[in-house]
Design a protein around this motif. Structure first.
Motif, PDB file in Angstrom:
ATOM      1  N   SER A 207     -28.354 -46.652  74.473  1.00  0.00           N
ATOM      2  CA  SER A 207     -29.814 -46.494  74.453  1.00  0.00           C
ATOM      3  C   SER A 207     -30.173 -45.247  73.640  1.00  0.00           C
ATOM      4  N   VAL A 208     -31.163 -45.420  72.774  1.00  0.00           N
ATOM      5  CA  VAL A 208     -31.609 -44.320  71.916  1.00  0.00           C
ATOM      6  C   VAL A 208     -33.117 -44.198  72.037  1.00  0.00           C
ATOM      7  N   VAL A 209     -33.596 -42.968  72.230  1.00  0.00           N
ATOM      8  CA  VAL A 209     -35.053 -42.755  72.234  1.00  0.00           C
ATOM      9  C   VAL A 209     -35.416 -41.878  71.035  1.00  0.00           C
ATOM     10  N   PHE A 210     -36.292 -42.383  70.172  1.00  0.00           N
ATOM     11  CA  PHE A 210     -36.792 -41.587  69.046  1.00  0.00           C
ATOM     12  C   PHE A 210     -37.970 -40.759  69.536  1.00  0.00           C
ATOM     13  N   VAL A 211     -37.978 -39.473  69.154  1.00  0.00           N
ATOM     14  CA  VAL A 211     -39.078 -38.593  69.555  1.00  0.00           C
ATOM     15  C   VAL A 211     -39.757 -38.069  68.292  1.00  0.00           C
ATOM     16  N   PRO A 212     -40.777 -38.774  67.816  1.00  0.00           N
ATOM     17  CA  PRO A 212     -41.406 -38.343  66.566  1.00  0.00           C
ATOM     18  C   PRO A 212     -42.403 -37.211  66.796  1.00  0.00           C
ATOM     19  N   GLY A 213     -42.550 -36.366  65.768  1.00  0.00           N
ATOM     20  CA  GLY A 213     -43.518 -35.268  65.843  1.00  0.00           C
ATOM     21  C   GLY A 213     -44.134 -35.038  64.473  1.00  0.00           C
ATOM     22  N   TYR A 214     -44.772 -33.893  64.340  1.00  0.00           N
ATOM     23  CA  TYR A 214     -45.502 -33.585  63.112  1.00  0.00           C
ATOM     24  C   TYR A 214     -44.629 -33.696  61.854  1.00  0.00           C
ATOM     25  N   GLY A 215     -43.344 -33.295  61.979  1.00  0.00           N
ATOM     26  CA  GLY A 215     -42.434 -33.330  60.828  1.00  0.00           C
ATOM     27  C   GLY A 215     -42.236 -34.742  60.289  1.00  0.00           C
ATOM     28  N   LEU A 216     -42.327 -35.741  61.169  1.00  0.00           N
ATOM     29  CA  LEU A 216     -42.208 -37.137  60.723  1.00  0.00           C
ATOM     30  C   LEU A 216     -43.346 -37.472  59.768  1.00  0.00           C
ATOM     31  N   ALA A 217     -44.541 -36.936  60.117  1.00  0.00           N
ATOM     32  CA  ALA A 217     -45.712 -37.180  59.276  1.00  0.00           C
ATOM     33  C   ALA A 217     -45.570 -36.456  57.943  1.00  0.00           C
ATOM     34  N   VAL A 218     -45.082 -35.194  57.993  1.00  0.00           N
ATOM     35  CA  VAL A 218     -44.936 -34.415  56.753  1.00  0.00           C
ATOM     36  C   VAL A 218     -43.957 -35.119  55.815  1.00  0.00           C
ATOM     37  N   ALA A 219     -42.844 -35.587  56.392  1.00  0.00           N
ATOM     38  CA  ALA A 219     -41.805 -36.204  55.562  1.00  0.00           C
ATOM     39  C   ALA A 219     -42.146 -37.652  55.215  1.00  0.00           C
ATOM     40  N   GLN A 220     -43.197 -38.203  55.842  1.00  0.00           N
ATOM     41  CA  GLN A 220     -43.538 -39.631  55.657  1.00  0.00           C
ATOM     42  C   GLN A 220     -42.298 -40.494  55.925  1.00  0.00           C
ATOM     43  N   ALA A 221     -41.655 -40.209  57.070  1.00  0.00           N
ATOM     44  CA  ALA A 221     -40.375 -40.853  57.364  1.00  0.00           C
ATOM     45  C   ALA A 221     -40.525 -42.072  58.273  1.00  0.00           C
ATOM     46  N   GLN A 222     -41.764 -42.550  58.456  1.00  0.00           N
ATOM     47  CA  GLN A 222     -41.970 -43.656  59.399  1.00  0.00           C
ATOM     48  C   GLN A 222     -41.208 -44.928  59.027  1.00  0.00           C
ATOM     49  N   HIS A 223     -41.108 -45.222  57.727  1.00  0.00           N
ATOM     50  CA  HIS A 223     -40.404 -46.441  57.324  1.00  0.00           C
ATOM     51  C   HIS A 223     -38.897 -46.273  57.533  1.00  0.00           C
ATOM     52  N   SER A 224     -38.406 -45.048  57.275  1.00  0.00           N
ATOM     53  CA  SER A 224     -36.968 -44.814  57.449  1.00  0.00           C
ATOM     54  C   SER A 224     -36.575 -44.901  58.915  1.00  0.00           C
ATOM     55  N   VAL A 225     -37.450 -44.389  59.796  1.00  0.00           N
ATOM     56  CA  VAL A 225     -37.117 -44.437  61.219  1.00  0.00           C
ATOM     57  C   VAL A 225     -37.116 -45.892  61.688  1.00  0.00           C
TER      58      VAL A 225
END
Ligand code: NAP
Length: 476
Positions: free
Chosen positions: A319-337
């Motif tokens: 089981s894996v839980v992703f914890v996104p924060g502001y850095g996800l938005a800065v890096a625009q990493a939503q598609h990669s996650v």
């Protein structure tokens, strides 16, 4: 007789147009309410937005039929400038700058209402026979709330845009001065209601409202800014509703009341998420003190890992839980996650996302980003729900989140985050944090989580690191 029949049979075209306007306003108001309701779920939000926009189109079209319009050229000019500015802002402003943008929009809303009230005051000065007590009271309320909203929002904008310090600015007897100014504004308003022909006093009232907006927002800083933005949003709605009473315009009263009420509900939700009372946010001067706990960061060792190590950890997890924060938005990493999540799911690993109510820089920031990457809504868990899961989680993967995971919020009474409910990431069996450095997050304080023996730091840009981890897993 039904309104439509009345329209057809009415011999008086002025009355018929007035009826048509009222009927259209009613339909627009219903569309606003339905649209707002649909915005409360990500599934229906897009349609809700379109329905609200349709309501606004109807309301504007009906208003253009108003008999009191003298010349259309100013309206047309405003329309062209407003549309051009709106289109440019919608295309140019980054998602991470959305709070500033909302602050500006609130401010302009407040200014527009105040200007309407000033124009109506001027009209009443010249036409004593048009004066009615309810309109005069509404004018004073609009100037006061609209003025506070305008300058308060401009200060909020300047703070968030880093044109001035984002920290709280305080000085002795600040609260006393604010209360004195507020009392003076109310007294002057009451005086003007009784004795309208005092333009100098009206100017003083307007100036006090503008100064009050500045003074009310400068002592607020740090993580309390989002609460202030939603409070100012509520004020802009109240100013709009008050302007509606000035103009006897029902759709403005209804839409202003909807904005005012939803803004205050959002303010309450955010206060609860940060475990702070509104009084504490407004008068507690959060952020006045400097980076508590930041000292000594360089001396303490942390465990660092490489993308290939993280790929191995994830490969062994159930089981894996992703914890996104502001850095996800800065890096625009939503598609990669999303790509990483899909890869893990294909291997039978359970994947969830932990959403903190104030993660990122605006309410719903993480939901919007992840929706953009088509992350299924049922994988998004709100704080209370996911916090029950962390004890059973093999890997918590923190992607550019910092303050919302800081355990100091639970224990350290000196921390500015103390009392804010956090995501219990440290309860997971192992923790990976992706960020570029040991720099602090929004609140400017160090995060004990990084020194936890279960924590591994993967230093780098969130998108680049996620792409690297995906590459490693794909090759394995
Ligand atoms: P945060 O505490 O601001 O931390 C964000 C972290 O992301 C930083 O420590 C930064 O570290 C990292 N980061 C930045 N760019 C990155 C990149 N390209 N790749 C990887 N990491 C990157 O964020 P949060 O945990 O989401 O907490 C939100 C904070 O903002 C709270 O304090 C909240 O109160 C406040 N706030 C929220 C709102 C809202 O409405 N949600 C609005 C305004 C303020 P590095 O620099 O080391 O990479």
């Amino acid at each position: 007789m039904a309104p439509v029949d009345a329209l057809q049979t009415s011999a008086d075209p002025t009355r018929a147009i007035a009826l048509l306007i009222s009927l259209t306003y009613l339909i627009a108001a219903v569309l606003f309410i339905v649209g707002l309701k649909m915005l409360s779920s990500p599934r229906t939000a897009r349609r809700g937005n379109a329905i609200g926009a349709l309501g606004m189109l109807l309301a504007i079209s009906a208003t253009l039929l108003d008999q009191e319009i003298i010349a259309f050229r100013w309206i047309l000019l405003g329309f062209v400038i407003g549309t051009a500015a709106g289109v440019w802002l919608a295309l140019a402003v980054k998602m991470t700058a959305m709070p500033q943008m909302v602050a500006l929009l609130n401010g302009f809303g407040g200014a527009a209402s105040a200007i309407v009230a000033i124009a109506e005051y001027h009209k009443l000065l010249l036409a004593p026979d048009l004066r009615a007590t309810d309109v005069v009271i509404s004018i004073m309320a609009t100037v006061l709330i609209g003025g506070v909203t305008f300058t308060g929002s401009m200060i909020a904008f300047a703070k968030l845009q880093e044109l001035m310090t984002g920290r709280a600015i305080t000085f002795p007897a600040q609260k006393t001065l604010n209360f004195a100014l507020l009392a003076a504004a109310v007294a002057l308003s009451a005086w003007l209601v009784v004795n309208l022909d005092q333009p100098t006093i009206f100017v003083v009232l307007t100036i006090i409202s503008l100064v009050l907006g500045v003074l009310l927002v400068i002592p607020i800083g740090g993580a309390d800014m989002p609460v202030v933005i939603s409070l100012l949003n509520s004020y802009s709605g109240m100013a709009g509703a008050a302007a509606g009473f000035v103009l006897h315009n029902n759709v403005l009263i209804i839409s202003g009341a909807l904005v005012g009420a939803s803004g205050i509900i959002l303010t309450q939700i955010m206060c609860r998420a940060m475990n702070r009372s509104l009084t504490n946010v407004l008068f507690g001067a959060f952020g006045a003190t400097s980076t508590v706990g930041a000292a000594g960061a360089a001396d303490r060792p942390v465990r660092t890992v490489r993308p290939e190590d993280v790929a191995v950890m994830l490969g062994y997890a159930q089981s894996v839980v992703f914890v996104p924060g502001y850095g996800l938005a800065v890096a625009q990493a939503q598609h990669s996650v999303k790509e990483l999540a899909s890869l893990l799911e294909k291997r039978g690993i359970d994947v969830k996302y932990a959403i903190h109510p104030v993660a990122g820089r605006m309410p719903g920031h993480m939901n919007v980003l992840l929706a953009e990457a088509d992350v299924p809504y049922d994988q998004l868990y709100e704080m209370d729900d996911i916090n029950r899961e962390f004890d059973r989680t093999d890997v918590a993967l923190v992607i550019g989140a910092n303050d919302v995971t800081n355990p100091a919020a639970r224990t350290d009474k000196t921390s500015p985050l103390y009392g804010m409910p956090i995501l219990n990431v440290d309860h997971a069996k192992s923790i990976v944090v992706i960020k570029r450095s040991m720099n602090p997050g929004f609140a400017g304080i160090e995060n004990e989580l990084y020194y936890n023996e279960k924590t591994a730091m993967l230093f780098g840009d969130a998108k680049k690191m996620l792409v690297a981890v995906v590459g490693e897993i794909s090759r394995a």
